[in-house]
Scaffold this motif. Structure first.
Motif, PDB file in Angstrom:
ATOM      1  N   SER A 253      56.738 -28.371  18.394  1.00 51.47           N
ATOM      2  CA  SER A 253      56.128 -27.156  18.917  1.00 51.47           C
ATOM      3  C   SER A 253      57.167 -26.165  19.489  1.00 51.47           C
ATOM      4  N   THR A 257      57.696 -22.292  18.205  1.00 51.22           N
ATOM      5  CA  THR A 257      57.605 -21.136  19.104  1.00 51.22           C
ATOM      6  C   THR A 257      58.877 -20.296  18.987  1.00 51.22           C
ATOM      7  N   PRO A 261      57.687 -16.542  16.742  1.00 57.98           N
ATOM      8  CA  PRO A 261      57.101 -16.031  17.987  1.00 57.98           C
ATOM      9  C   PRO A 261      55.856 -15.183  17.688  1.00 57.98           C
ATOM     10  N   ASN A 267      53.048 -17.796  13.301  1.00 62.59           N
ATOM     11  CA  ASN A 267      52.840 -18.070  14.729  1.00 62.59           C
ATOM     12  C   ASN A 267      51.608 -18.974  14.881  1.00 62.59           C
ATOM     13  N   LYS A 270      50.138 -23.196  20.966  1.00 63.31           N
ATOM     14  CA  LYS A 270      51.069 -24.087  21.656  1.00 63.31           C
ATOM     15  C   LYS A 270      50.704 -25.551  21.346  1.00 63.31           C
TER      16      LYS A 270
END
Ligand SMILES: Cc1cc2nc3c(=O)[nH]c(=O)nc-3n(C[C@H](O)[C@H](O)[C@H](O)COP(=O)(O)OP(=O)(O)OC[C@H]3O[C@@H](n4cnc5c(N)ncnc54)[C@H](O)[C@@H]3O)c2cc1C
Length: 450
Positions: A253, A257, A261, A267, A270
């Motif tokens: 993860s 990220t 982003p 994207n 989370k």
């Protein structure tokens, strides 16, 4: 180290005029590699032929001056650094592809050939040298062989050792030793010891590589999963199934990220982790049939989309420098059955860090995790925290019966952890092997077993 005047005189007599560089600028330029450690050599030598290399070794041995051979310096463990000073021998001018024989499926190369350049030449013959490190665009075949490197397709095609058909190397007496293809198929024991010897056993001056057919068809896809556990368990099941894809690249993860982003087309929420999967000349297996279904899948429709997915994966290394200034990149590997345990350990560790950040990705088909710790060296205590994490990662790897180096070698940076893999007797036995190749310790002293 003060180099004897007579050594320079003798080298000057044997080598071409511009082959010896004694300037501080040259010493500085060849003092570091991708491990970012630094050790200044006393002279930089740029041989153009195998005879030059033999002359250098003969003269260096006469004056007991250490020699450290260097490919492109992309090594991540400090293997190409002259820790005790002396001579650095850069192979950059020995960069000829000597023969490509499509009938024998053999390429004969000098060690300074860049991996990606060879691959581009082989394409014309629909052939490939399938050892494909992420550094293929910069690293040399000599460096790949000396590290026994591998890459995305390590399990499918094997690491470098599976593709070396023969070597010529210069031993400690300055003599050429031929193996395998260069020696009627004989002397393969010393060949096996040279592959992965990280410049500590001799200097490789010719390499015969076994080639494979370039795959005609690829199916490449990127799959997102809710958690590391779901992604890694999917990889485990695919491998256990017996016909694993050629590549199974894991990205955790924090990695996603960093490289995708907000606003990026990949994207994701989370906690999401991903697998980049590639099959070569084989029908794609249905990823959803191996445990939990991915939350999203992107299937490359053509060569451009395939290139885009790989560019996404390959952006990790540079994009992480947007996070912090300094990096430690490890390459531990664990048995496939322990991949999930190790991923869980890494998640837990990552959550506990104060001054550093951890990013995990790697080649699941060979059990390899590139545990990467980013930190700002200027921040008090940050490097200490990073080094503590490395130590914990090494101990956990050993506990899970894994190995501290899958493909980057031991060099300088992992020497201290060798005792986690081998007991005193085994380490002593390795030292005896090194002594039998190099009794006066002129080849790359201060590394691996020293
Ligand atoms: C961004 C990045 C990604 C990477 N990804 C991968 C990956 O996917 N897989 C992987 O395996 N590695 C990877 N690496 C590590 C590195 O690229 C490899 O270890 C590579 O094989 C080193 O090649 P080099 O030419 O740069 O060798 P160097 O770093 O110059 O040398 C490496 C070692 O080989 C020895 N050596 C070099 N040439 C010879 C020779 N002719 N004879 C004897 N010994 C010699 C040196 O003494 C040294 O010990 C990566 C590195 C970077 C920076």
């Amino acid at each position: 180290m003060q180099l004897p005047k007579q050594l320079i005189t003798e080298l000057s007599e044997r080598l071409a005029k511009n082959s010896i560089d004694l300037t501080p600028e040259a010493a500085l330029s060849y003092s570091y590699d991708a491990s970012k450690r630094e050790h200044l050599p006393d002279a930089v030598l740029l041989p153009s032929s195998k005879n030059d290399v033999a002359s250098i070794v003969t003269i260096a041995r006469k004056y007991h001056i250490p020699v450290t051979v260097r490919g492109a310096g992309t090594g991540l463990t400090g293997g190409a650094l002259a820790v005790t000073g002396g001579l650095v021998i850069s192979m950059e001018r020995m960069n000829k592809v000597i023969t490509i024989d499509p009938d024998e499926r053999i390429a004969i190369v000098e060690p300074g050939v860049i991996n990606g350049d060879l691959e581009a030449r082989l394409k014309k013959y629909s052939l490939s040298f399938p050892c494909d490190p992420s550094s293929a665009a910069y690293s040399t075949i000599g460096g790949n062989v000396a590290e026994n490197g591998c890459g995305y397709k390590g399990r499918f095609y094997g690491s470098c050792s599976a593709h070396v058909a023969g070597l010529v190397y210069v031993n400690d007496e300055g003599t050429f030793i031929s193996t395998g293809y260069f020696n009627k198929g004989q002397n393969t024991l010393s060949e096996r010891l040279m592959v992965g010897s990280e410049g500590t056993g001799g200097i490789i001056v010719r390499i015969a590589l076994r080639l494979i057919s370039l795959p005609k068809e690829y199916s490449t896809s990127l799959h997102f999963f809710k958690s590391s556990s779901e992604a890694v368990k999917c990889a485990q099941k695919m491998i256990a199934y017996g016909k694993p894809p050629a590549s199974i690249e894991y990205m955790d993860s924090p990695v996603l990220t960093a490289i995708a982003p907000e606003g990026h087309k990949y994207n994701c929420a989370k906690g999401t982790c991903a697998l980049l999967i590639e099959n070569c000349d084989r029908d794609a297996v249905k990823v959803g049939s191996f445990g939990n279904s991915p939350t999203r899948s992107i299937i490359a429709a053509d060569a451009n989309e395939r290139a885009e997915l790989w560019a996404f994966r390959n952006s990790i290394s540079s994009k992480l420098y947007n996070i912090k200034t300094d990096k430690i990149n490890e390459d531990v590997a664990v048995p496939i059955s322990r991949l999930d345990d190790f991923a869980a350990f890494l998640d837990e560790k990552a959550a506990s860090l104060q001054k550093t950040q951890m990013f995990n990705f790697g080649h699941m088909s060979v059990g390899c995790f590139h545990v990467t710790i980013m930190y700002n060296a200027s921040e008090e205590g940050a490097r200490e925290e990073a080094l503590n994490v490395v130590s914990e990662v090494m101990h956990k790897t050993a506990e899970l019966e894994g190995t501290i180096s899958c493909e980057h070698g031991i060099g300088l940076s992992k020497k201290e952890f060798m005792k986690l893999e081998m007991n005193e007797e085994q380490l002593a036995f390795h030292r005896r092997i090194k002594e039998s190749f190099d009794p006066e310790s002129i080849f790359n002293p201060g590394k691996i077993n020293d």
